[in-house]
Design an enzyme around this catalytic site. Structure first.
Site, PDB file in Angstrom:
ATOM      1  N   PRO A 163       0.848  -1.190   0.000  1.00  0.00           N
ATOM      2  CA  PRO A 163       0.000   0.000   0.000  1.00  0.00           C
ATOM      3  C   PRO A 163       0.885   1.242   0.000  1.00  0.00           C
ATOM      4  O   PRO A 163       1.789   1.356   0.824  1.00  0.00           O
ATOM      5  CB  PRO A 163      -0.770  -0.123   1.316  1.00  0.00           C
ATOM      6  N   MET A 164       0.646   2.163  -0.925  1.00  0.00           N
ATOM      7  CA  MET A 164       1.434   3.396  -0.965  1.00  0.00           C
ATOM      8  C   MET A 164       0.512   4.556  -1.298  1.00  0.00           C
ATOM      9  O   MET A 164       0.047   4.686  -2.437  1.00  0.00           O
ATOM     10  CB  MET A 164       2.575   3.286  -1.973  1.00  0.00           C
ATOM     11  N   GLU A 165       0.232   5.377  -0.306  1.00  0.00           N
ATOM     12  CA  GLU A 165      -0.664   6.509  -0.480  1.00  0.00           C
ATOM     13  C   GLU A 165      -0.154   7.438  -1.572  1.00  0.00           C
ATOM     14  O   GLU A 165       1.023   7.795  -1.614  1.00  0.00           O
ATOM     15  CB  GLU A 165      -0.777   7.282   0.848  1.00  0.00           C
TER      16      GLU A 165
ATOM     17  N   CYS B 162       2.931   4.175   8.719  1.00  0.00           N
ATOM     18  CA  CYS B 162       2.999   5.427   7.957  1.00  0.00           C
ATOM     19  C   CYS B 162       3.902   6.431   8.668  1.00  0.00           C
ATOM     20  O   CYS B 162       3.690   6.749   9.840  1.00  0.00           O
ATOM     21  CB  CYS B 162       1.603   6.007   7.767  1.00  0.00           C
TER      22      CYS B 162
ATOM     23  N   HIS C 266       8.334  -3.332   7.423  1.00  0.00           N
ATOM     24  CA  HIS C 266       9.177  -2.443   6.624  1.00  0.00           C
ATOM     25  C   HIS C 266      10.449  -2.209   7.420  1.00  0.00           C
ATOM     26  O   HIS C 266      10.387  -1.706   8.553  1.00  0.00           O
ATOM     27  CB  HIS C 266       8.446  -1.122   6.353  1.00  0.00           C
TER      28      HIS C 266
ATOM     29  N   ASN D 118       9.763  -6.316   3.822  1.00  0.00           N
ATOM     30  CA  ASN D 118       9.448  -5.187   2.951  1.00  0.00           C
ATOM     31  C   ASN D 118      10.511  -4.108   3.115  1.00  0.00           C
ATOM     32  O   ASN D 118      11.046  -3.918   4.194  1.00  0.00           O
ATOM     33  CB  ASN D 118       8.050  -4.651   3.303  1.00  0.00           C
ATOM     34  N   GLY D 119      10.782  -3.409   2.009  1.00  0.00           N
ATOM     35  CA  GLY D 119      11.671  -2.261   2.075  1.00  0.00           C
ATOM     36  C   GLY D 119      12.904  -2.383   1.214  1.00  0.00           C
ATOM     37  O   GLY D 119      13.702  -3.308   1.393  1.00  0.00           O
ATOM     38  N   GLU D 120      13.044  -1.469   0.239  1.00  0.00           N
ATOM     39  CA  GLU D 120      14.270  -1.311  -0.560  1.00  0.00           C
ATOM     40  C   GLU D 120      14.575  -2.518  -1.446  1.00  0.00           C
ATOM     41  O   GLU D 120      15.740  -2.797  -1.742  1.00  0.00           O
ATOM     42  CB  GLU D 120      15.444  -1.006   0.368  1.00  0.00           C
TER      43      GLU D 120
ATOM     44  N   GLY E  23       7.035  -2.609  -3.242  1.00  0.00           N
ATOM     45  CA  GLY E  23       6.389  -1.321  -3.404  1.00  0.00           C
ATOM     46  C   GLY E  23       6.958  -0.583  -4.594  1.00  0.00           C
ATOM     47  O   GLY E  23       6.646  -0.882  -5.744  1.00  0.00           O
TER      48      GLY E  23
END
Length: 327
Positions: free
Chosen positions: A7-9, A98, A168, A199-201, A223
């Site tokens: 999910p990425m706003e 977030c 993350h 998650n992350g990078e 993401g």
């Protein structure tokens, strides 16, 4: 292994979920957050963020989508989760990651990582409010200002009854600056028994390979890396020797996706914001594809819909890519 779409706003919304899941390799999506601030939201709010509710909680390609809620009041989150569950998402996800200052000032997102006991109460309230068969998951960072409470937060989420945890691998203070600390996810895996997703990078197959090794996780959430390279999930599957994977997704295969994406943007997004959405995606794609760099430079100052759609028509008439699912 399973690969989830993050999910990425302001980036990974319905239009891009619909587009990217047609490429393949994604097993589950999570929506952008739905902010809960003391009221029971009307159903139209859930449908606006998650139009997939109109099609059984799945994208057009058939990939299930969990709805993400963000807030800090256990009772209010539970009440909204119950209403949302009745609309048929593929699960409820809770946002504990977030890093936005405006969100954190109001006690939401990553700010909750300062209070593991509240995390447990939130997860527990939501778990009780939705049907037992519906998954309840959570996404967290390693912490707020530091990662000292990472294990305690994960244990609180587990104690609340979550079915899955995405981590993350950075704190709120670290934002999105490289690197991601995947080895800290391994510490969390040792502290809990529920499934943990790293998650992350993760921008490349090499990143994915290293993330899986250092985190000890079997599953990944992608993401920005998937936005920049829509074939990344398939390439990771191929690298891991999994069925259905393939190493490369070329620009000619992405051309029809750009056209499809624009169609979804026009359907759901107000006219003044449409041009920016296409340019935003091209800006990511140019990390991986030289053709996207040329397109971005040609279109970045264009605000005439006729010019933009003429360029898209050229992509449509160029060498066709493969047939995409559920056109």
């Amino acid at each position: 292994m399973a690969i989830l779409l993050a999910p990425m706003e302001g980036l990974l919304d319905y239009a891009l979920r619909d587009t990217l899941t047609r490429v393949g390799g994604i097993d589950l999506c999570v929506s952008e957050f739905i902010r809960v601030t003391g009221t029971l939201l009307p159903e139209r709010v859930f449908y606006r963020v998650l139009p997939e509710l109109e099609q059984g909680g799945r994208t057009a390609a058939g990939v299930p989508v969990r709805a993400q809620l963000m807030g800090s009041d256990p009772a209010c989150l539970a009440e909204n989760a119950a209403r949302l569950a009745g609309l048929g998402p593929a699960g409820i996800d809770l946002n504990f990651g977030c890093p936005a200052k405006v969100v954190n000032r109001h006690g939401g997102g990553a700010a909750l990582l300062q209070d593991p006991e509240l995390l447990q109460r939130i997860v527990s309230a939501v778990r009780r409010a939705v049907p037992a068969a519906m998954p309840v998951s959570a996404k967290m960072r390693l912490g707020f200002d530091d990662d000292r409470r990472a294990e305690a937060c994960a244990q609180a989420i587990e104690a609340g009854g979550a079915n899955q945890l995405v981590v993350h691998a950075r704190t709120r203070a670290q934002g999105y600056r490289p690197p991601a600390y995947w080895d800290r996810i391994a510490d969390i895996c040792q502290a809990v028994r529920l499934p943990v997703v790293a998650n992350g990078e993760v921008w490349s197959v090499a990143d994915a390979r290293r993330c899986l090794r250092e985190s000890g996780c079997a599953d990944l959430m992608l993401g920005r890396g998937m936005v920049a390279d829509p074939g990344l999930a398939l390439a990771i599957l191929a690298d891991q020797g999994r069925a259905g994977g393939r190493p490369e997704t070329g620009w000619d295969e992405l051309r029809p996706l750009l056209v499809l994406f624009w169609q979804r943007v026009v359907e759901r997004i107000e006219p003044r914001a449409r041009h920016g959405r296409l340019k935003q995606w091209l800006n990511y794609l140019r990390r991986r594809h030289p053709e996207a760099e040329a397109a971005y430079q040609a279109l970045r100052t264009v605000n005439d819909t006729r010019v933009l759609e003429a360029w898209l028509d050229e992509q449509q008439s160029a060498q066709p890519g493969p047939v995409l699912a559920c056109a």
